[in-house]
Design a protein around this motif. Sequence first.
Motif, PDB file in Angstrom:
ATOM      1  N   GLN A  19     -52.557  70.842  -3.730  1.00 24.50           N
ATOM      2  CA  GLN A  19     -53.167  72.083  -4.213  1.00 24.50           C
ATOM      3  C   GLN A  19     -52.166  72.899  -5.032  1.00 24.50           C
ATOM      4  OE1 GLN A  19     -54.419  73.845  -0.531  1.00 24.50           O
ATOM      5  NE2 GLN A  19     -56.245  72.564  -0.371  1.00 24.50           N
ATOM      6  N   ARG A  20     -50.949  73.000  -4.518  1.00 25.54           N
ATOM      7  CA  ARG A  20     -49.921  73.773  -5.225  1.00 25.54           C
ATOM      8  C   ARG A  20     -49.539  73.103  -6.539  1.00 25.54           C
ATOM      9  NH1 ARG A  20     -46.067  75.496  -0.100  1.00 25.54           N
ATOM     10  NH2 ARG A  20     -47.636  76.843   0.881  1.00 25.54           N
ATOM     11  N   LEU A  21     -49.486  71.792  -6.538  1.00 22.36           N
ATOM     12  CA  LEU A  21     -49.176  71.050  -7.760  1.00 22.36           C
ATOM     13  C   LEU A  21     -50.267  71.264  -8.803  1.00 22.36           C
ATOM     14  CD1 LEU A  21     -47.172  69.108  -9.059  1.00 22.36           C
ATOM     15  CD2 LEU A  21     -48.361  67.228  -7.934  1.00 22.36           C
ATOM     16  N   ALA A  22     -51.523  71.248  -8.378  1.00 22.11           N
ATOM     17  CA  ALA A  22     -52.640  71.501  -9.301  1.00 22.11           C
ATOM     18  C   ALA A  22     -52.530  72.903  -9.893  1.00 22.11           C
ATOM     19  CB  ALA A  22     -53.971  71.323  -8.581  1.00 22.11           C
ATOM     20  N   ALA A  23     -52.180  73.885  -9.072  1.00 18.87           N
ATOM     21  CA  ALA A  23     -52.026  75.259  -9.562  1.00 18.87           C
ATOM     22  C   ALA A  23     -50.870  75.364 -10.549  1.00 18.87           C
ATOM     23  CB  ALA A  23     -51.811  76.216  -8.387  1.00 18.87           C
ATOM     24  N   ALA A  24     -49.767  74.692 -10.254  1.00 22.13           N
ATOM     25  CA  ALA A  24     -48.589  74.750 -11.120  1.00 22.13           C
ATOM     26  C   ALA A  24     -48.838  74.076 -12.469  1.00 22.13           C
ATOM     27  CB  ALA A  24     -47.389  74.098 -10.429  1.00 22.13           C
ATOM     28  N   ALA A  25     -49.648  73.028 -12.477  1.00 21.37           N
ATOM     29  CA  ALA A  25     -49.887  72.249 -13.695  1.00 21.37           C
ATOM     30  C   ALA A  25     -51.141  72.678 -14.450  1.00 21.37           C
ATOM     31  CB  ALA A  25     -49.997  70.767 -13.331  1.00 21.37           C
ATOM     32  N   ALA A  26     -51.865  73.638 -13.937  1.00 20.12           N
ATOM     33  CA  ALA A  26     -53.178  74.004 -14.481  1.00 20.12           C
ATOM     34  C   ALA A  26     -53.160  74.381 -15.961  1.00 20.12           C
ATOM     35  CB  ALA A  26     -53.787  75.137 -13.668  1.00 20.12           C
ATOM     36  N   ASP A  27     -52.122  75.008 -16.423  1.00 15.12           N
ATOM     37  CA  ASP A  27     -52.076  75.482 -17.813  1.00 15.12           C
ATOM     38  C   ASP A  27     -51.457  74.488 -18.782  1.00 15.12           C
ATOM     39  OD1 ASP A  27     -53.240  77.867 -17.033  1.00 15.12           O
ATOM     40  OD2 ASP A  27     -51.311  78.828 -16.646  1.00 15.12           O
ATOM     41  N   ARG A  28     -51.135  73.284 -18.318  1.00 19.68           N
ATOM     42  CA  ARG A  28     -50.484  72.307 -19.181  1.00 19.68           C
ATOM     43  C   ARG A  28     -51.337  71.053 -19.298  1.00 19.68           C
ATOM     44  NH1 ARG A  28     -44.616  72.200 -19.132  1.00 19.68           N
ATOM     45  NH2 ARG A  28     -44.939  70.248 -20.255  1.00 19.68           N
ATOM     46  N   ALA A  29     -51.998  70.906 -20.428  1.00 14.91           N
ATOM     47  CA  ALA A  29     -52.849  69.733 -20.654  1.00 14.91           C
ATOM     48  C   ALA A  29     -52.047  68.444 -20.763  1.00 14.91           C
ATOM     49  CB  ALA A  29     -53.675  69.938 -21.928  1.00 14.91           C
ATOM     50  N   ASP A  30     -50.736  68.558 -21.025  1.00 14.35           N
ATOM     51  CA  ASP A  30     -49.904  67.369 -21.195  1.00 14.35           C
ATOM     52  C   ASP A  30     -49.371  66.819 -19.868  1.00 14.35           C
ATOM     53  OD1 ASP A  30     -48.247  69.660 -20.912  1.00 14.35           O
ATOM     54  OD2 ASP A  30     -46.560  68.567 -21.783  1.00 14.35           O
ATOM     55  N   ILE A  31     -49.751  67.430 -18.744  1.00 12.97           N
ATOM     56  CA  ILE A  31     -49.308  66.949 -17.431  1.00 12.97           C
ATOM     57  C   ILE A  31     -50.428  66.149 -16.790  1.00 12.97           C
ATOM     58  CG2 ILE A  31     -48.618  67.619 -15.095  1.00 12.97           C
ATOM     59  CD1 ILE A  31     -47.271  70.076 -16.304  1.00 12.97           C
ATOM     60  N   THR A  32     -50.111  64.913 -16.439  1.00 18.42           N
ATOM     61  CA  THR A  32     -51.044  64.044 -15.735  1.00 18.42           C
ATOM     62  C   THR A  32     -50.536  63.871 -14.310  1.00 18.42           C
ATOM     63  OG1 THR A  32     -51.541  62.838 -17.765  1.00 18.42           O
ATOM     64  CG2 THR A  32     -52.104  61.752 -15.686  1.00 18.42           C
ATOM     65  N   VAL A  33     -51.367  64.233 -13.336  1.00 17.98           N
ATOM     66  CA  VAL A  33     -50.987  64.109 -11.934  1.00 17.98           C
ATOM     67  C   VAL A  33     -51.719  62.925 -11.322  1.00 17.98           C
ATOM     68  CG1 VAL A  33     -50.948  65.222  -9.670  1.00 17.98           C
ATOM     69  CG2 VAL A  33     -50.586  66.592 -11.742  1.00 17.98           C
ATOM     70  N   THR A  34     -50.949  62.056 -10.688  1.00 20.36           N
ATOM     71  CA  THR A  34     -51.482  60.885 -10.006  1.00 20.36           C
ATOM     72  C   THR A  34     -51.089  60.969  -8.539  1.00 20.36           C
ATOM     73  OG1 THR A  34     -51.138  59.572 -12.005  1.00 20.36           O
ATOM     74  CG2 THR A  34     -51.479  58.356  -9.974  1.00 20.36           C
ATOM     75  N   ARG A  35     -51.999  60.610  -7.667  1.00 20.90           N
ATOM     76  CA  ARG A  35     -51.701  60.553  -6.240  1.00 20.90           C
ATOM     77  C   ARG A  35     -51.499  59.101  -5.844  1.00 20.90           C
ATOM     78  NH1 ARG A  35     -54.970  63.548  -8.073  1.00 20.90           N
ATOM     79  NH2 ARG A  35     -54.917  65.807  -7.867  1.00 20.90           N
ATOM     80  N   CYS A  36     -50.463  58.863  -5.048  1.00 19.98           N
ATOM     81  CA  CYS A  36     -50.156  57.492  -4.631  1.00 19.98           C
ATOM     82  C   CYS A  36     -49.860  57.475  -3.136  1.00 19.98           C
ATOM     83  CB  CYS A  36     -48.958  56.971  -5.424  1.00 19.98           C
ATOM     84  SG  CYS A  36     -48.476  55.288  -4.983  1.00 19.98           S
ATOM     85  N   ARG A  37     -50.728  56.804  -2.381  1.00 17.91           N
ATOM     86  CA  ARG A  37     -50.527  56.685  -0.940  1.00 17.91           C
ATOM     87  C   ARG A  37     -49.520  55.575  -0.669  1.00 17.91           C
ATOM     88  NH1 ARG A  37     -55.738  56.012   1.033  1.00 17.91           N
ATOM     89  NH2 ARG A  37     -55.514  53.781   0.780  1.00 17.91           N
ATOM     90  N   VAL A  38     -48.520  55.878   0.137  1.00 17.50           N
ATOM     91  CA  VAL A  38     -47.508  54.904   0.546  1.00 17.50           C
ATOM     92  C   VAL A  38     -47.894  54.458   1.952  1.00 17.50           C
ATOM     93  CG1 VAL A  38     -45.056  54.523   0.986  1.00 17.50           C
ATOM     94  CG2 VAL A  38     -45.771  56.028  -0.888  1.00 17.50           C
ATOM     95  N   GLU A  39     -48.044  53.141   2.131  1.00 19.92           N
ATOM     96  CA  GLU A  39     -48.600  52.657   3.388  1.00 19.92           C
ATOM     97  C   GLU A  39     -47.630  51.872   4.262  1.00 19.92           C
ATOM     98  OE1 GLU A  39     -52.427  50.784   2.884  1.00 19.92           O
ATOM     99  OE2 GLU A  39     -52.942  52.136   1.260  1.00 19.92           O
TER     100      GLU A  39
END
Length: 104
Positions: A19-39
């Motif tokens: 959630q915090r990462l989404a808020a921090a990156a919200a104004d930057r269209a050039d940031i791509t956030v990927t989630r990766c589960r480590v198992e």
Amino acid sequence: MDVTLLYFDDCPNWKIADQRLAAAAADRADITVTRCRVETIEEAERVGFHGSPSILVDGVDAFAEPGAGVGLSCRVYRTPDGLAGAPTVEQLRAALGVAPEGER
């Protein structure tokens, strides 16, 4: 900029970090956030997983501390308010090169 949020399912803090990462990156269209589960421990060693949640910016752990171990564990961050399970939005903005809230 490529940002990866590494986590494992039993971590109670990865969703807060997300959630915090989404808020921090919200104004930057050039940031791509990927989630990766480590198992597995093997996967943790392969990706250099220093605990959940971990945030990689262009493949580099943005909050790495010298001597941090690798494995399936919860991670603790130093924040202005003390130790926490996730970086603050302002810490994430700084790691992403996003101007602080009052400067945009």
